[in-house]
Design an enzyme around this catalytic site. Structure first.
Site, PDB file in Angstrom:
ATOM      1  N   THR A 133       0.826  -1.207   0.000  1.00 41.24           N
ATOM      2  CA  THR A 133       0.000   0.000   0.000  1.00 41.24           C
ATOM      3  C   THR A 133       0.859   1.254   0.000  1.00 41.24           C
ATOM      4  O   THR A 133       2.036   1.226   0.365  1.00 41.24           O
ATOM      5  CB  THR A 133      -0.913   0.042   1.233  1.00 41.24           C
ATOM      6  OG1 THR A 133      -0.107   0.209   2.414  1.00 41.24           O
ATOM      7  CG2 THR A 133      -1.740  -1.224   1.359  1.00 41.24           C
ATOM      8  N   SER A 134       0.245   2.366  -0.385  1.00 43.43           N
ATOM      9  CA  SER A 134       0.934   3.653  -0.395  1.00 43.43           C
ATOM     10  C   SER A 134      -0.061   4.762  -0.069  1.00 43.43           C
ATOM     11  O   SER A 134      -1.219   4.708  -0.499  1.00 43.43           O
ATOM     12  CB  SER A 134       1.554   3.932  -1.768  1.00 43.43           C
ATOM     13  OG  SER A 134       2.079   5.257  -1.827  1.00 43.43           O
ATOM     14  N   PRO A 135       0.396   5.783   0.674  1.00 39.74           N
ATOM     15  CA  PRO A 135      -0.459   6.950   0.917  1.00 39.74           C
ATOM     16  C   PRO A 135      -0.386   7.964  -0.221  1.00 39.74           C
ATOM     17  O   PRO A 135      -1.107   8.967  -0.200  1.00 39.74           O
ATOM     18  CB  PRO A 135       0.132   7.534   2.196  1.00 39.74           C
ATOM     19  CG  PRO A 135       1.589   7.253   2.071  1.00 39.74           C
ATOM     20  CD  PRO A 135       1.674   5.902   1.392  1.00 39.74           C
TER      21      PRO A 135
END
Length: 679
Positions: A237-239
């Site tokens: 995941t990544s913000p």
């Protein structure tokens, strides 16, 4: 600092103070049945940190004898903006110049204090669980690897990352007030960029701060309300939700397969929602944190009517397993084994959240396309055997870390296996970063296994299907856990899956095989073998971080003196700045205190309205002369544009500690800015 593995990322101050948040749940029928779930504003849990916490609990006395290896889970929010040099194994120590006892003790002591406070505030209460979806706070940073998973499996899910936030809500039975919330939601703590040098809890630290401050002024919240924002299957995941683009002037999207721009990794960067602001990611970090907070607050309110009450036994299990050669039956029926830990070439390529260096690329399988010089460097450390190469295939091994024991182990081979149970809620405590699909498979396997077991109670709550969440990275740090299909692609997550292609299935086997012990079964009556103990390196670890020798004020000046003062007045939306003659903050970390404060003049005197736990009050320290030992501290207060800050007169205070030449004595001092008005 710890997270981006950049030795040049050296902390220079505070954007936000870090916390340990402790949650203790016990059975009302059997008070001795308890669990402790810690959420630390750190990159991960750690073997030595957990050991220090468990030893500290023993020193607190018999009252704390209820807490031990089985029921204490130490998780990290995975912030990449915390201090480094506190981990047990050599590899993460290298880029932090070793092991710094001051950092280690601050984490251990803070965790112990949070457990002590939670223990002292134990009271009868109600637990409820619920979930909601947050659609704008995470994306998948390795979709090419994700697409390698079977299409039929991918069709079961609407998104390439989990969008569900699960919440456990704590309510007092005595006065009906809410005591706290514990949430699980997967998003990397990489909103603050690799060029940031200010300590913070990243986006989850922001979310926790906003929720707790909100509840301080809420009628339904109790004093000391605690909001824990734990990680979940965070691996891919990544913000940086706008995607990855080439920062080389072209403005094009990065190559889909290997995240390069013109064949190079370095220009490819993920973009947060406020990426155009040149503030080292601070605005994007606050935004992603706020989105988690808003989703959590909406869920919290909805659970007043729709939350699922939890009941039933409280239980836990913990053991160690040696994953250098863990043999088990694969789901396809074959007998397979894990391997001694090793990292692939794509590990050095980094990710779109933090690209690596040199000529490494993601999606490197078989024969790596990197400079042959790296094979020579690898072999100088340790040349992997043919058996090791075959075990990890198709990963081309860059660092055979699990077989290097000089001067001490580089990474763990012995892993923590832990599960916590609160009625129908099961918590997988993962020592590694499970990818989205890896986490889904693991949770599904636990849920399926739990559904087959006889329950130890006949309460209606326990007849409901199990609710499974995954928290981590916890207790240790075993890098990544990718599916076999993602592993075959060998992007960063696959290359960082330490124990070979069967790593995920090994974790699933190790946990599901022990799950009956948490239910009514013959196994639950038998003692659980603790497994092989991991080594603790706190007393043998190297440290190349120089100690503070002394501090001096410049000639004709004194500590705390104002160098550059505030302006007479400011408007909302402007930034207050003041500079003081300072001293090294490592002389006193001011735990439970603050380095800086903003005070508002009211009738009766000055009242503190901001301290260094607040996101908008920033503390920066810089050494102006290493030889003379002089330094300065800049304090900046970003005044919001809304009506949160009332008009009136304010001042800034700085709290420092200077170390004397010769004696080494540390003495506190203060500095005060001029008074300024806010219109």
């Amino acid at each position: 600092m710890m997270g981006y593995a950049d030795p040049n990322q050296i902390g220079s101050g505070l954007r936000q103070r870090l916390y340990s948040r402790a949650f203790i749940v016990g059975s009302s029928d059997k008070p001795e049945e308890r669990i402790v779930y810690l959420v630390l504003d750190t990159q991960s849990g750690d073997t030595a940190v957990r050991y220090g916490i468990l030893e500290g609990l023993k020193e607190l006395g018999k009252e704390y004898g209820l807490y031990g290896k089985s029921n204490v889970a130490v998780t990290g929010t995975h912030s990449h903006s915390g201090p480094g040099a506190w981990l047990n194994y050599l590899l993460p120590q290298i880029t932090s110049k070793g092991f710094e006892r001051q950092s280690y003790r601050a984490i251990v002591d803070g965790a112990l204090l949070s457990i002590k406070r939670a223990h002292e505030s134990l009271a009868p209460g109600y637990l409820s669980v619920g979930g909601t979806e947050i659609h704008d706070a995470n994306i998948n940073r390795s979709p090419f690897a994700y697409l390698a998973n079977p299409e039929q499996e991918r069709r079961k899910y609407e998104h390439e990352v989990d969008k569900t936030m699960q919440m456990l809500k704590f309510q007092s039975a005595e006065d009906g007030k809410e005591r706290g919330v514990l949430t699980w939601f997967p998003v990397h703590g990489t909103s603050m960029l690799g060029n940031n040098t200010l300590i913070s809890g990243d986006n989850k630290g922001v979310a926790a701060m906003l929720f707790e401050k909100d509840m301080q002024s809420s009628v339904g919240g109790s004093d000391g309300f605690v909001a824990g924002f734990s990680q979940a299957n965070v691996g891919d995941t990544s913000p940086n939700v706008l995607g990855a683009y080439c920062e080389d002037g072209s403005g094009e999207k990065c190559n889909f397969e290997d995240s390069t721009c013109g064949g190079r990794t370095q220009p490819c960067h993920g973009r947060g929602p406020m990426f155009r602001k040149a503030d080292e990611g601070a605005s994007s970090c606050f935004e992603i944190g706020q989105r988690q907070y808003l989703g959590a607050k909406a869920l919290y309110l909805a659970m007043a009517n729709k939350g699922k009450l939890l009941g039933g036994p409280v239980g836990s299990l913990h053991t160690y397993r040696d994953f250098s050669n863990y043999t088990f039956q694969h789901p396809n029926g074959s007998i397979v084994s894990t391997c001694p830990a090793a990292l692939g070439y794509s590990f050095a390529a980094g990710t779109t959240d933090g690209p690596g260096a040199f000529d490494f690329k993601q999606n490197n399988t078989g024969s790596p396309g990197a400079n042959p010089l790296w094979s020579i460097v690898r072999n100088f450390l340790r040349e992997p055997s043919e058996t090791q190469k075959a075990c990890h295939y198709p990963k081309p091994i860059l660092l055979d870390v699990g077989e290097i024991e000089r001067p001490y182990l580089w990474t763990p081979n012995i892993v923590d296996i832990q599960i916590l149970r609160i009625g129908q809620l099961l918590i997988i405590v993962s020592p590694g970063e499970a990818t989205t699909m890896a986490g889904r498979r693991w949770k599904e396997a636990i849920a399926a296994s739990a559904s087959t077991h006889t329950l130890s109670s006949t309460t209606s709550n326990e007849q409901d299907p199990p609710i499974v969440v995954l928290g981590g990275p916890a207790n240790s740090y075993t890098h990544y856990i990718a599916t076999e299909e993602e592993y075959s692609i060998q992007r960063y997550e696959g290359a960082s899956t330490l124990y070979g292609p069967h790593t995920l299935n090994a974790y699933i086997n190790a946990t599901t095989s022990l799950l009956p012990r948490l239910y009514y079964s013959p196994e639950s009556k038998l003692p659980l073998e603790p497994g092989p103990e991991p080594p603790i390196h706190t007393n043998i670890s190297y440290n190349f971080n120089l100690a503070v020798r002394f501090d001096r004020a410049p000639f004709f000046k004194h500590f705390g003196q104002v160098v550059t003062d505030v302006a007479p007045s400011y408007r909302r939306g402007e930034t207050v700045r003041v500079t003081f003659v300072g001293a090294n903050p490592r002389n006193n970390l001011r735990l439970e205190g603050t380095f800086v404060a903003v005070e508002h003049r009211k009738r009766g005197g000055w009242v503190t309205v901001r301290d260094d736990s607040d996101w908008d009050l920033v503390y920066r320290w810089r050494r102006t002369s290493t030889v003379l030992g002089t330094s300065e501290v800049e304090v900046s207060w970003e005044i919001g544009e809304g009506g949160e800050v009332p008009g009136g007169f304010y001042r800034v205070r700085y709290f420092g500690d200077q170390k004397s030449w010769g004696s080494g004595a540390v003495e506190a001092f203060e500095g005060v800015s001029g008074v300024f008005g806010i219109e």
